[in-house]
Design a protein around this motif. Structure first.
Motif, PDB file in Angstrom:
ATOM      1  N   ASP A 178      23.162  39.420  37.097  1.00 45.39           N
ATOM      2  CA  ASP A 178      22.726  38.259  37.864  1.00 45.39           C
ATOM      3  C   ASP A 178      23.835  37.202  37.947  1.00 45.39           C
ATOM      4  O   ASP A 178      23.621  36.028  37.629  1.00 45.39           O
ATOM      5  N   VAL A 179      25.009  37.666  38.343  1.00 46.48           N
ATOM      6  CA  VAL A 179      26.157  36.776  38.560  1.00 46.48           C
ATOM      7  C   VAL A 179      26.794  37.151  39.899  1.00 46.48           C
ATOM      8  O   VAL A 179      26.592  38.256  40.408  1.00 46.48           O
ATOM      9  N   PRO A 180      27.590  36.260  40.475  1.00 47.76           N
ATOM     10  CA  PRO A 180      28.258  36.587  41.742  1.00 47.76           C
ATOM     11  C   PRO A 180      29.210  37.779  41.591  1.00 47.76           C
ATOM     12  O   PRO A 180      29.832  37.957  40.525  1.00 47.76           O
ATOM     13  N   LEU A 181      29.311  38.550  42.635  1.00 49.65           N
ATOM     14  CA  LEU A 181      30.187  39.723  42.643  1.00 49.65           C
ATOM     15  C   LEU A 181      31.628  39.331  42.314  1.00 49.65           C
ATOM     16  O   LEU A 181      32.308  40.041  41.563  1.00 49.65           O
ATOM     17  N   ASP A 182      32.103  38.216  42.851  1.00 50.00           N
ATOM     18  CA  ASP A 182      33.480  37.797  42.572  1.00 50.00           C
ATOM     19  C   ASP A 182      33.718  37.549  41.089  1.00 50.00           C
ATOM     20  O   ASP A 182      34.823  37.766  40.588  1.00 50.00           O
ATOM     21  N   THR A 183      32.707  37.109  40.369  1.00 52.95           N
ATOM     22  CA  THR A 183      32.833  36.896  38.930  1.00 52.95           C
ATOM     23  C   THR A 183      33.083  38.220  38.219  1.00 52.95           C
ATOM     24  O   THR A 183      33.962  38.328  37.358  1.00 52.95           O
ATOM     25  N   VAL A 184      32.326  39.247  38.592  1.00 42.77           N
ATOM     26  CA  VAL A 184      32.487  40.567  37.983  1.00 42.77           C
ATOM     27  C   VAL A 184      33.816  41.187  38.413  1.00 42.77           C
ATOM     28  O   VAL A 184      34.526  41.770  37.591  1.00 42.77           O
ATOM     29  N   ARG A 185      34.167  41.059  39.687  1.00 46.95           N
ATOM     30  CA  ARG A 185      35.451  41.602  40.160  1.00 46.95           C
ATOM     31  C   ARG A 185      36.617  40.995  39.387  1.00 46.95           C
ATOM     32  O   ARG A 185      37.528  41.704  38.965  1.00 46.95           O
ATOM     33  N   GLY A 186      36.603  39.681  39.237  1.00 47.63           N
ATOM     34  CA  GLY A 186      37.682  39.004  38.527  1.00 47.63           C
ATOM     35  C   GLY A 186      37.775  39.442  37.075  1.00 47.63           C
ATOM     36  O   GLY A 186      38.867  39.709  36.567  1.00 47.63           O
ATOM     37  N   ALA A 187      36.633  39.545  36.409  1.00 45.04           N
ATOM     38  CA  ALA A 187      36.624  39.966  35.010  1.00 45.04           C
ATOM     39  C   ALA A 187      37.105  41.409  34.868  1.00 45.04           C
ATOM     40  O   ALA A 187      37.872  41.729  33.956  1.00 45.04           O
ATOM     41  N   ALA A 188      36.683  42.281  35.775  1.00 46.70           N
ATOM     42  CA  ALA A 188      37.098  43.684  35.723  1.00 46.70           C
ATOM     43  C   ALA A 188      38.593  43.824  35.989  1.00 46.70           C
ATOM     44  O   ALA A 188      39.277  44.608  35.333  1.00 46.70           O
ATOM     45  N   ALA A 189      39.098  43.073  36.953  1.00 45.58           N
ATOM     46  CA  ALA A 189      40.536  43.138  37.253  1.00 45.58           C
ATOM     47  C   ALA A 189      41.342  42.665  36.049  1.00 45.58           C
ATOM     48  O   ALA A 189      42.324  43.313  35.659  1.00 45.58           O
ATOM     49  N   THR A 190      40.940  41.575  35.457  1.00 45.01           N
ATOM     50  CA  THR A 190      41.634  41.052  34.282  1.00 45.01           C
ATOM     51  C   THR A 190      41.577  42.057  33.134  1.00 45.01           C
ATOM     52  O   THR A 190      42.568  42.285  32.446  1.00 45.01           O
ATOM     53  N   ALA A 191      40.423  42.680  32.940  1.00 42.16           N
ATOM     54  CA  ALA A 191      40.266  43.673  31.867  1.00 42.16           C
ATOM     55  C   ALA A 191      41.170  44.882  32.081  1.00 42.16           C
ATOM     56  O   ALA A 191      41.578  45.534  31.126  1.00 42.16           O
ATOM     57  N   ALA A 192      41.491  45.165  33.344  1.00 42.47           N
ATOM     58  CA  ALA A 192      42.374  46.293  33.660  1.00 42.47           C
ATOM     59  C   ALA A 192      43.841  45.864  33.720  1.00 42.47           C
ATOM     60  O   ALA A 192      44.703  46.656  34.083  1.00 42.47           O
ATOM     61  N   GLY A 193      44.113  44.612  33.389  1.00 43.73           N
ATOM     62  CA  GLY A 193      45.493  44.142  33.377  1.00 43.73           C
ATOM     63  C   GLY A 193      46.014  43.724  34.734  1.00 43.73           C
ATOM     64  O   GLY A 193      47.228  43.625  34.936  1.00 43.73           O
ATOM     65  N   LEU A 194      45.123  43.463  35.677  1.00 49.92           N
ATOM     66  CA  LEU A 194      45.527  43.045  37.017  1.00 49.92           C
ATOM     67  C   LEU A 194      45.335  41.541  37.162  1.00 49.92           C
ATOM     68  O   LEU A 194      44.504  40.948  36.481  1.00 49.92           O
ATOM     69  N   HIS A 195      46.091  40.955  38.054  1.00 50.39           N
ATOM     70  CA  HIS A 195      45.939  39.535  38.336  1.00 50.39           C
ATOM     71  C   HIS A 195      45.084  39.371  39.578  1.00 50.39           C
ATOM     72  O   HIS A 195      45.216  40.130  40.534  1.00 50.39           O
ATOM     73  N   VAL A 196      44.229  38.391  39.566  1.00 50.52           N
ATOM     74  CA  VAL A 196      43.319  38.146  40.686  1.00 50.52           C
ATOM     75  C   VAL A 196      43.883  37.027  41.539  1.00 50.52           C
ATOM     76  O   VAL A 196      44.253  35.975  41.035  1.00 50.52           O
ATOM     77  N   TRP A 197      43.960  37.287  42.827  1.00 55.73           N
ATOM     78  CA  TRP A 197      44.440  36.306  43.778  1.00 55.73           C
ATOM     79  C   TRP A 197      43.253  35.470  44.213  1.00 55.73           C
ATOM     80  O   TRP A 197      42.323  35.962  44.847  1.00 55.73           O
ATOM     81  N   GLN A 198      43.274  34.180  43.905  1.00 54.79           N
ATOM     82  CA  GLN A 198      42.142  33.313  44.182  1.00 54.79           C
ATOM     83  C   GLN A 198      42.239  32.605  45.535  1.00 54.79           C
ATOM     84  O   GLN A 198      41.270  32.059  46.008  1.00 54.79           O
ATOM     85  N   GLU A 199      43.432  32.576  46.122  1.00 59.45           N
ATOM     86  CA  GLU A 199      43.610  31.851  47.372  1.00 59.45           C
ATOM     87  C   GLU A 199      43.028  32.645  48.542  1.00 59.45           C
ATOM     88  O   GLU A 199      43.155  33.860  48.590  1.00 59.45           O
ATOM     89  N   PRO A 200      42.395  31.958  49.499  1.00 59.89           N
ATOM     90  CA  PRO A 200      41.928  32.672  50.685  1.00 59.89           C
ATOM     91  C   PRO A 200      43.130  33.175  51.492  1.00 59.89           C
ATOM     92  O   PRO A 200      44.163  32.508  51.547  1.00 59.89           O
ATOM     93  N   VAL A 201      42.994  34.348  52.066  1.00 62.59           N
ATOM     94  CA  VAL A 201      44.079  34.950  52.825  1.00 62.59           C
ATOM     95  C   VAL A 201      43.712  34.914  54.302  1.00 62.59           C
ATOM     96  O   VAL A 201      42.678  35.437  54.696  1.00 62.59           O
TER      97      VAL A 201
END
Length: 120
Positions: free
Chosen positions: A59-82
């Motif tokens: 029960d959290v926003p998808l972006d919250t889970v995506r960001g946490a998963a990317a960080t857990a995999a050693g990836l950096h999350v780009w927060q700026e709109p493209v």
């Protein structure tokens, strides 16, 4: 503890949920939730459908889970709109590359940026 583990465990403690509760809420196997909550380092982020279901289960926003998963995999999350579609296509394409191929792309980008700094 990695970012995805922290997120899952925080939501479990906050809502008094079990792995099974999250799994039922999100339509995931209990083993998937357990693995994501206990693996110290992900070799790669989970598939998009898994992230969507985990977000629903937590029960959290998808972006919250995506960001946490990317960080857990050693990836950096780009927060700026493209706003450039070429950048969106390139970033999306990175997910289809192997870890070795991504390292080559990363080295190329560093080389290009270093060359630009030397010219300035």
């Amino acid at each position: 503890m990695n970012a995805l583990q922290q997120l899952i465990r925080h939501r479990m403690a906050e809502n008094h949920w079990s792995y099974g509760d999250i799994a039922r809420r999100g339509g995931l196997p209990r083993s998937t939730v357990h693995n994501l909550a206990t693996l110290e380092r992900l070799s790669r982020p989970p598939r998009p459908v898994t992230l969507e279901r985990l977000a629903r289960g937590l029960d959290v926003p998808l972006d919250t889970v995506r960001g946490a998963a990317a960080t857990a995999a050693g990836l950096h999350v780009w927060q700026e709109p493209v706003s450039d579609p070429e950048i969106e296509v390139m970033v999306a394409g990175l997910a289809k590359l192997s870890p070795e191929e991504r390292r080559h792309v990363q080295a190329l980008i560093r080389s290009l940026l270093n060359g630009r700094q030397q010219q300035d």
